[in-house]
Structure formats: structure tokens, C-alpha cells
Scaffold this active site. Sequence first.
Site, short mmCIF file in Angstrom:
data_model
loop_
_atom_site.label_atom_id
_atom_site.label_comp_id
_atom_site.label_asym_id
_atom_site.label_seq_id
_atom_site.Cartn_x
_atom_site.Cartn_y
_atom_site.Cartn_z
N ASN A 32 0.84 -1.20 0.00
CA ASN A 32 0.00 0.00 0.00
C ASN A 32 0.87 1.25 0.00
O ASN A 32 1.96 1.28 0.60
CB ASN A 32 -1.02 0.00 1.14
CG ASN A 32 -0.46 -0.17 2.52
OD1 ASN A 32 0.60 -0.75 2.70
ND2 ASN A 32 -1.19 0.30 3.52
N GLU A 69 -3.08 -4.69 -3.01
CA GLU A 69 -3.57 -5.59 -4.06
C GLU A 69 -3.57 -4.86 -5.41
O GLU A 69 -3.19 -5.43 -6.44
CB GLU A 69 -4.98 -6.07 -3.74
CG GLU A 69 -5.09 -6.91 -2.48
CD GLU A 69 -5.34 -6.08 -1.22
OE1 GLU A 69 -4.86 -4.93 -1.15
OE2 GLU A 69 -6.01 -6.58 -0.32
N CYS A 109 -4.09 0.60 -2.52
CA CYS A 109 -3.98 -0.64 -1.75
C CYS A 109 -2.89 -1.55 -2.32
O CYS A 109 -2.53 -1.47 -3.51
CB CYS A 109 -5.30 -1.40 -1.78
SG CYS A 109 -6.61 -0.71 -0.76
N CYS A 130 -10.88 -3.64 -3.94
CA CYS A 130 -9.85 -4.58 -4.42
C CYS A 130 -10.47 -5.91 -4.84
O CYS A 130 -9.97 -6.56 -5.76
CB CYS A 130 -8.78 -4.78 -3.35
SG CYS A 130 -7.65 -3.37 -3.28
N GLU A 167 0.26 5.19 0.64
CA GLU A 167 -0.69 6.22 1.07
C GLU A 167 -0.24 7.60 0.62
O GLU A 167 0.87 7.80 0.12
CB GLU A 167 -0.85 6.14 2.59
CG GLU A 167 -1.47 4.81 3.01
CD GLU A 167 -1.72 4.69 4.50
OE1 GLU A 167 -1.25 5.56 5.28
OE2 GLU A 167 -2.40 3.73 4.89
N CYS A 207 -10.26 -5.14 0.62
CA CYS A 207 -11.39 -4.21 0.66
C CYS A 207 -12.31 -4.48 -0.54
O CYS A 207 -11.95 -5.20 -1.49
CB CYS A 207 -10.90 -2.76 0.65
SG CYS A 207 -10.34 -2.18 -0.96
#
Length: 140
Positions: A41, A54, A52, A88, A43, A85
Site C-alpha cells: 500500500n 492488491e 492498496c 480490491c 498512502e 477491501c
Amino acid sequence: MTDPIITAAVAARLAAHAPYSRFLVGAALRCDDGSIHAGCNVENAAYPEGVCAEASAISAMVLAGGRRITAIAIAGAGPRPCTPCGGCRQKLSEFALPEAEILMVDEAATVLMRSALGELLPYAFNAAAFAARDSALDNS
Ligand code: THU
């Protein structure tokens, strides 16, 4: 022997840029050609711009020419499995069949949960919808 996608996901987690959530995630997927692609990830101070793990791994796979995911390992920390999530799950469904294996592991590579994409995202919206639209249009 530990599945190499688990080892790769645990290693990728350590590269995460997550200063805001302090929730580091690594992911590594296996492609149908056997290749492995990892991501973490990333940010951003503008929170919604974060990516993310993934999604990052999917980008790496697509850049390398891969198009079919057979399995993905997602590495979080602690006893609670880091489940993908909703966004994803949808991103994975673009490149994975419902049978694709999803392994959730901790920072020490212990498998906490095993699932399949079809279990985490039943009734996915996918390209089949467009095929159905085309046949409906052909018949109109
Ligand atoms: N995150 C992932 O990278 N993958 C998941 O499966 C769940 C959440 C990230 C997004 C954000 O950077 C942080 O974890 C906290 O939500």
C-alpha cells in the site's frame, strides 16, 4: 514449504508507505504463467489518493504482460486476517476466476484464513455484462 507468494507478500509489506494509517499491507499474486507480482500500500497526504497493496500488485502484473491471476496472498499484521477491501475484490475480479485462491497471512507468514474470490465477491459485476448487452442489442 511456504508458498512463494506468501513469502513475497510478507516482504512487500515491509516496503509499504503507510505513515497515516500505520497499517502496512503487502500482496503478491501468482499469474497463470507462474510469475509472481508483488505490491504494497502507498498512502498519500490526500487520503483518498492512496493505493492498496492488491491494486499495486495488479498494476505490476499488467505491466509485465500478465492477465490471469490464479492466487493472491495478502499480508497484514496481528491475528486478524487482512481481508481485501471491496474495491480490491472488484479489481481482482477483472483478472481472476471465482476459484482464485485468496490467502490472508500475518507478518510472520502464518496463514490466518483461506478463501476464494467467488466467496468474497459473489455475483460480481464483470465483462459478461457487456456480452449480455451486446446479444440483447443484436436481438433488438
Ligand atoms: N489496505 C490495503 O492495502 N489492502 C487491504 O486489503 C486493506 C487495506 C490499506 C489501505 C490503507 O493504506 C491501509 O491499508 C488502511 O486502510
